[in-house]
Design a protein around this motif. Structure first.
Motif, PDB file in Angstrom:
ATOM      1  N   THR A 139       0.834  -1.201   0.000  1.00 21.44           N
ATOM      2  CA  THR A 139       0.000   0.000   0.000  1.00 21.44           C
ATOM      3  C   THR A 139       0.869   1.251   0.000  1.00 21.44           C
ATOM      4  OG1 THR A 139      -1.779  -1.157   1.152  1.00 21.44           O
ATOM      5  CG2 THR A 139      -1.794   1.249   1.267  1.00 21.44           C
ATOM      6  N   ILE A 140       1.885   1.264   0.847  1.00 16.64           N
ATOM      7  CA  ILE A 140       2.790   2.423   0.905  1.00 16.64           C
ATOM      8  C   ILE A 140       3.513   2.599  -0.423  1.00 16.64           C
ATOM      9  CG2 ILE A 140       4.912   3.296   1.976  1.00 16.64           C
ATOM     10  CD1 ILE A 140       3.864   2.031   4.617  1.00 16.64           C
ATOM     11  N   THR A 141       4.023   1.516  -0.994  1.00 16.85           N
ATOM     12  CA  THR A 141       4.742   1.585  -2.268  1.00 16.85           C
ATOM     13  C   THR A 141       3.828   2.087  -3.377  1.00 16.85           C
ATOM     14  OG1 THR A 141       6.096  -0.280  -1.563  1.00 16.85           O
ATOM     15  CG2 THR A 141       6.127   0.255  -3.898  1.00 16.85           C
ATOM     16  N   THR A 142       2.605   1.586  -3.437  1.00 19.65           N
ATOM     17  CA  THR A 142       1.650   2.007  -4.465  1.00 19.65           C
ATOM     18  C   THR A 142       1.309   3.483  -4.317  1.00 19.65           C
ATOM     19  OG1 THR A 142       0.714  -0.209  -4.556  1.00 19.65           O
ATOM     20  CG2 THR A 142      -0.644   1.569  -5.429  1.00 19.65           C
ATOM     21  N   ARG A 143       1.097   3.923  -3.091  1.00 25.82           N
ATOM     22  CA  ARG A 143       0.765   5.340  -2.883  1.00 25.82           C
ATOM     23  C   ARG A 143       1.930   6.248  -3.258  1.00 25.82           C
ATOM     24  NH1 ARG A 143      -3.023   5.295   2.541  1.00 25.82           N
ATOM     25  NH2 ARG A 143      -4.707   4.156   1.554  1.00 25.82           N
ATOM     26  N   ARG A 144       3.154   5.851  -2.931  1.00 25.48           N
ATOM     27  CA  ARG A 144       4.323   6.654  -3.309  1.00 25.48           C
ATOM     28  C   ARG A 144       4.473   6.714  -4.824  1.00 25.48           C
ATOM     29  NH1 ARG A 144       8.972   4.892   1.054  1.00 25.48           N
ATOM     30  NH2 ARG A 144       8.099   6.071   2.798  1.00 25.48           N
ATOM     31  N   ARG A 145       4.260   5.569  -5.487  1.00 24.22           N
ATOM     32  CA  ARG A 145       4.373   5.528  -6.945  1.00 24.22           C
ATOM     33  C   ARG A 145       3.291   6.400  -7.582  1.00 24.22           C
ATOM     34  NH1 ARG A 145       2.717   0.277  -9.549  1.00 24.22           N
ATOM     35  NH2 ARG A 145       2.515   0.035  -7.356  1.00 24.22           N
ATOM     36  N   ASP A 146       2.063   6.331  -7.061  1.00 24.37           N
ATOM     37  CA  ASP A 146       0.977   7.149  -7.591  1.00 24.37           C
ATOM     38  C   ASP A 146       1.247   8.631  -7.372  1.00 24.37           C
ATOM     39  OD1 ASP A 146      -0.258   4.805  -8.303  1.00 24.37           O
ATOM     40  OD2 ASP A 146      -1.771   4.870  -6.708  1.00 24.37           O
ATOM     41  N   LYS A 147       1.775   8.985  -6.197  1.00 27.33           N
ATOM     42  CA  LYS A 147       2.092  10.381  -5.917  1.00 27.33           C
ATOM     43  C   LYS A 147       3.182  10.883  -6.856  1.00 27.33           C
ATOM     44  CE  LYS A 147       3.441  13.537  -2.199  1.00 27.33           C
ATOM     45  NZ  LYS A 147       4.047  14.446  -3.114  1.00 27.33           N
ATOM     46  N   ALA A 148       4.198  10.046  -7.112  1.00 28.10           N
ATOM     47  CA  ALA A 148       5.266  10.431  -8.030  1.00 28.10           C
ATOM     48  C   ALA A 148       4.720  10.626  -9.436  1.00 28.10           C
ATOM     49  CB  ALA A 148       6.377   9.379  -8.032  1.00 28.10           C
ATOM     50  N   ALA A 149       3.807   9.775  -9.868  1.00 25.74           N
ATOM     51  CA  ALA A 149       3.214   9.915 -11.191  1.00 25.74           C
ATOM     52  C   ALA A 149       2.386  11.190 -11.280  1.00 25.74           C
ATOM     53  CB  ALA A 149       2.345   8.700 -11.508  1.00 25.74           C
ATOM     54  N   ILE A 150       1.655  11.509 -10.245  1.00 28.08           N
ATOM     55  CA  ILE A 150       0.852  12.735 -10.224  1.00 28.08           C
ATOM     56  C   ILE A 150       1.771  13.955 -10.260  1.00 28.08           C
ATOM     57  CG2 ILE A 150      -0.676  14.137  -8.778  1.00 28.08           C
ATOM     58  CD1 ILE A 150      -2.006  11.466  -7.924  1.00 28.08           C
ATOM     59  N   ASP A 151       2.865  13.914  -9.487  1.00 30.48           N
ATOM     60  CA  ASP A 151       3.807  15.027  -9.490  1.00 30.48           C
ATOM     61  C   ASP A 151       4.425  15.213 -10.867  1.00 30.48           C
ATOM     62  OD1 ASP A 151       3.285  15.486  -6.825  1.00 30.48           O
ATOM     63  OD2 ASP A 151       5.120  14.506  -6.094  1.00 30.48           O
ATOM     64  N   ARG A 152       4.776  14.124 -11.551  1.00 32.05           N
ATOM     65  CA  ARG A 152       5.333  14.222 -12.909  1.00 32.05           C
ATOM     66  C   ARG A 152       4.329  14.836 -13.859  1.00 32.05           C
ATOM     67  NH1 ARG A 152       7.196   9.152 -12.040  1.00 32.05           N
ATOM     68  NH2 ARG A 152       5.599   8.220 -13.348  1.00 32.05           N
ATOM     69  N   LEU A 153       3.085  14.398 -13.759  1.00 29.78           N
ATOM     70  CA  LEU A 153       2.049  14.937 -14.640  1.00 29.78           C
ATOM     71  C   LEU A 153       1.788  16.410 -14.344  1.00 29.78           C
ATOM     72  CD1 LEU A 153      -0.499  11.997 -14.709  1.00 29.78           C
ATOM     73  CD2 LEU A 153       0.919  12.808 -16.597  1.00 29.78           C
ATOM     74  N   ALA A 154       1.904  16.810 -13.089  1.00 25.85           N
ATOM     75  CA  ALA A 154       1.661  18.205 -12.721  1.00 25.85           C
ATOM     76  C   ALA A 154       2.736  19.120 -13.312  1.00 25.85           C
ATOM     77  CB  ALA A 154       1.613  18.349 -11.204  1.00 25.85           C
ATOM     78  N   ARG A 155       3.939  18.578 -13.517  1.00 22.72           N
ATOM     79  CA  ARG A 155       5.022  19.395 -14.055  1.00 22.72           C
ATOM     80  C   ARG A 155       5.022  19.428 -15.590  1.00 22.72           C
ATOM     81  NH1 ARG A 155       9.432  16.358 -11.753  1.00 22.72           N
ATOM     82  NH2 ARG A 155       8.078  15.383 -10.281  1.00 22.72           N
TER      83      ARG A 155
END
Length: 157
Positions: A136-152
């Motif tokens: 769960t922690i790994t998935t949430r970190r990966r999703d957050k990183a993907a969202i941050d990349r898309l935001a940039r």
């Protein structure tokens, strides 16, 4: 609606049920695995159990009484795997292997299997819960990183 109930029940089981099973299985049974196996193999201090009182639940009864060995005895212990036909005041050959609450019948029984099974269930529940938490922690970190990349990423239009 049924999917929401099933999802809610599954989440409750994964986040609350597994840790409870792990704690009960490991804290209550693990300390008695060694003594149960030692009794199964005939180890421990031989002595005599004298039945004092019987406590019955819905499915089984437990004998409380006194254990006396050559080196001394213990009062108010449980007799695991009590032989059939034991009555108040009766005696049975028993072995003290260091179990937390009692002694084991010298005739043997299946307590070793029950204690081992409960301990294994607790260990498996603990392992499963840790795996779920890590995933769960790994998935949430990966999703957050993907969202941050898309935001940039600049919007093209």
């Amino acid at each position: 609606m049924i999917e929401k109930i099933s999802s809610w029940r599954m989440k409750f089981f994964l986040w609350v049920g597994l840790p409870v099973i792990a704690i009960i299985g490991l804290a209550m049974s693990a300390p008695d695995v060694g003594p149960a196996w030692q009794a199964k193999s005939g180890g421990g201090t031989a002595g005599t159990f004298t039945a004092v009182s019987e406590e019955c639940g819905r499915r089984s009864c437990t004998w409380h009484g006194d254990f006396e060995a050559a080196e001394g005895g213990a009062a108010d212990v449980i007799l695991y795997d009590a032989p059939d036909g034991l009555t108040a005041g009766g005696t049975a050959a028993a072995r003290d292997t260091g179990a937390g609450k009692g002694v084991f019948s010298a005739e043997g029984g299946s307590t070793w299997l029950l204690v081992t099974g409960i301990t294994l269930a607790g260990a498996l529940a603990a392992i499963a819960w840790v795996v779920i938490v890590v995933r769960t922690i790994t998935t949430r970190r990966r999703d957050k990183a993907a969202i941050d990349r898309l935001a940039r990423t600049p919007v093209q239009g």
